[in-house]
Scaffold this motif. Structure first.
Motif, PDB file in Angstrom:
ATOM      1  N   ALA A 118       4.725   4.026 -12.401  1.00  0.00           N
ATOM      2  CA  ALA A 118       5.686   3.168 -13.102  1.00  0.00           C
ATOM      3  C   ALA A 118       6.397   3.948 -14.215  1.00  0.00           C
ATOM      4  N   GLU A 119       5.665   4.831 -14.893  1.00  0.00           N
ATOM      5  CA  GLU A 119       6.263   5.633 -15.963  1.00  0.00           C
ATOM      6  C   GLU A 119       7.229   6.683 -15.403  1.00  0.00           C
ATOM      7  N   GLU A 120       6.834   7.319 -14.321  1.00  0.00           N
ATOM      8  CA  GLU A 120       7.629   8.418 -13.760  1.00  0.00           C
ATOM      9  C   GLU A 120       8.755   7.948 -12.847  1.00  0.00           C
ATOM     10  N   ARG A 125      -5.031   6.452  -2.117  1.00  0.00           N
ATOM     11  CA  ARG A 125      -3.773   6.364  -1.362  1.00  0.00           C
ATOM     12  C   ARG A 125      -3.580   5.037  -0.626  1.00  0.00           C
ATOM     13  N   PRO A 126      -4.526   4.586   0.188  1.00  0.00           N
ATOM     14  CA  PRO A 126      -4.272   3.334   0.917  1.00  0.00           C
ATOM     15  C   PRO A 126      -4.234   2.102   0.012  1.00  0.00           C
ATOM     16  N   ARG A 127      -4.860   2.178  -1.139  1.00  0.00           N
ATOM     17  CA  ARG A 127      -4.874   1.033  -2.053  1.00  0.00           C
ATOM     18  C   ARG A 127      -3.617   0.991  -2.917  1.00  0.00           C
ATOM     19  N   LEU A 128      -3.076   2.153  -3.234  1.00  0.00           N
ATOM     20  CA  LEU A 128      -1.880   2.219  -4.058  1.00  0.00           C
ATOM     21  C   LEU A 128      -0.710   1.493  -3.391  1.00  0.00           C
ATOM     22  N   THR A 129      -0.633   1.566  -2.075  1.00  0.00           N
ATOM     23  CA  THR A 129       0.473   0.916  -1.356  1.00  0.00           C
ATOM     24  C   THR A 129       0.437  -0.603  -1.488  1.00  0.00           C
ATOM     25  N   VAL A 148       5.173  -0.842  -5.784  1.00  0.00           N
ATOM     26  CA  VAL A 148       4.961   0.492  -5.229  1.00  0.00           C
ATOM     27  C   VAL A 148       5.601   0.596  -3.854  1.00  0.00           C
ATOM     28  N   ASP A 149       6.477   1.586  -3.700  1.00  0.00           N
ATOM     29  CA  ASP A 149       7.057   1.918  -2.400  1.00  0.00           C
ATOM     30  C   ASP A 149       6.569   3.309  -2.030  1.00  0.00           C
ATOM     31  N   GLY A 150       5.987   3.401  -0.890  1.00  0.00           N
ATOM     32  CA  GLY A 150       5.563   4.744  -0.506  1.00  0.00           C
ATOM     33  C   GLY A 150       4.490   4.699   0.543  1.00  0.00           C
ATOM     34  N   TYR A 158       8.405   3.925  -7.577  1.00  0.00           N
ATOM     35  CA  TYR A 158       8.149   2.649  -8.235  1.00  0.00           C
ATOM     36  C   TYR A 158       9.434   1.852  -8.176  1.00  0.00           C
ATOM     37  N   ALA A 159       9.382   0.721  -7.474  1.00  0.00           N
ATOM     38  CA  ALA A 159      10.568  -0.120  -7.275  1.00  0.00           C
ATOM     39  C   ALA A 159      10.706  -1.201  -8.341  1.00  0.00           C
ATOM     40  N   GLY A 160       9.726  -1.307  -9.209  1.00  0.00           N
ATOM     41  CA  GLY A 160       9.786  -2.322 -10.255  1.00  0.00           C
ATOM     42  C   GLY A 160       9.142  -3.625  -9.814  1.00  0.00           C
TER      43      GLY A 160
END
Length: 184
Positions: free
Chosen positions: A127-129, A160-164, A169-171, A181-183
Motif C-alpha cells: 500500500a505504501e509503495e 504469496r497465496p494469501r496476499l492475493t 491487492v492486484d497481483g 496496490y489498487a486501493g
C-alpha cells in the motif's frame, strides 16, 4: 483430566481498528451487538471497547432502567466529526478482518499471530509503495517479519497465496512477480 488453560481476555480481544470500524455513524452500539457482528465473545469485545473509551476514540454511557443496566458505546464527535471513520482506519480494519479469517499455518497461536502480522506488514508495504516485486517483498519485509521461516523463499511460499486475498491487492501481474496496490 487435564485442566483447560485460561487465557487473558486481552489475548483474544479483537484489534481496536476492527472494533472501531463497526461504528459507521454516531448511533450507539452495545458490546453484545459488536460481538455478534464480529462473531467473538462479548467479554473480549468489551475489553477492546473499554480500551477505545480510555483512548478517547469512543464514548460510553451507562443506561439504567431499575435494576437493569446497559452500556452504550458511540463515536466521539470530537474525534470522528460527522460520525464516520477515516478511510485509512476502515481500510486497515477490512484488511485485519480478512487476515483474521484466513487459514494460517503454525504449531501455536503465537506462531499464527506472527504470520498474520507478517501478512499485514506485507500489505502495508504494498500500500505504501503502490507496486512491488516478489524480490522487493523478500528484501524489505522478510527481515523484520520472518514469522518463523528460515528462508525468504519459504516465507514467500506462505505469504504469496494469501496476499492475493487482501483488499486492494492486484497481483501478480502477467510477468508473475509484480504486485500492485489498487486501493480500497
Amino acid at each position: 483430566m487435564a485442566q483447560e488453560r485460561e487465557r487473558p481476555e486481552a489475548e483474544d480481544a479483537p484489534p481496536r481498528a476492527v472494533v472501531l470500524a463497526t461504528f459507521d455513524s454516531l448511533g450507539p452500539r452495545t458490546a453484545e451487538g459488536v460481538a455478534e457482528e464480529l462473531d467473538v465473545g462479548r467479554d473480549h469485545v468489551a475489553a477492546t471497547l473499554s480500551a477505545l473509551v480510555e483512548a478517547g476514540e469512543l464514548e460510553a454511557a451507562e443506561l439504567v432502567d431499575g435494576d437493569d443496566a446497559l452500556t452504550a458505546y458511540y463515536l466521539s464527535p470530537d474525534v470522528h466529526p460527522g460520525g464516520s471513520i477515516d478511510p485509512e482506519t476502515a481500510r486497515r480494519a477490512a484488511v485485519q478482518r480478512t487476515i483474521a479469517e484466513l487459514d494460517v499455518p503454525g504449531v501455536s497461536e503465537m506462531m499464527q499471530d506472527w504470520r498474520r502480522d507478517a501478512l499485514e506488514r506485507a500489505w502495508e508495504y504494498l500500500a505504501e509503495e503502490g507496486r512491488a516485486s516478489d524480490r522487493a517483498f523478500k528484501r524489505e519485509v522478510y527481515p523484520g517479519h520472518k514469522a518463523g521461516y528460515d528462508t525468504p523463499d519459504a516465507w514467500w511460499a506462505f505469504l504469496r497465496p494469501r496476499l492475493t486475498r487482501l483488499p486492494g491487492v492486484d497481483g501478480p501481474s502477467d510477468d508473475g512477480s509484480t504486485w500492485t496496490y489498487a486501493g480500497p
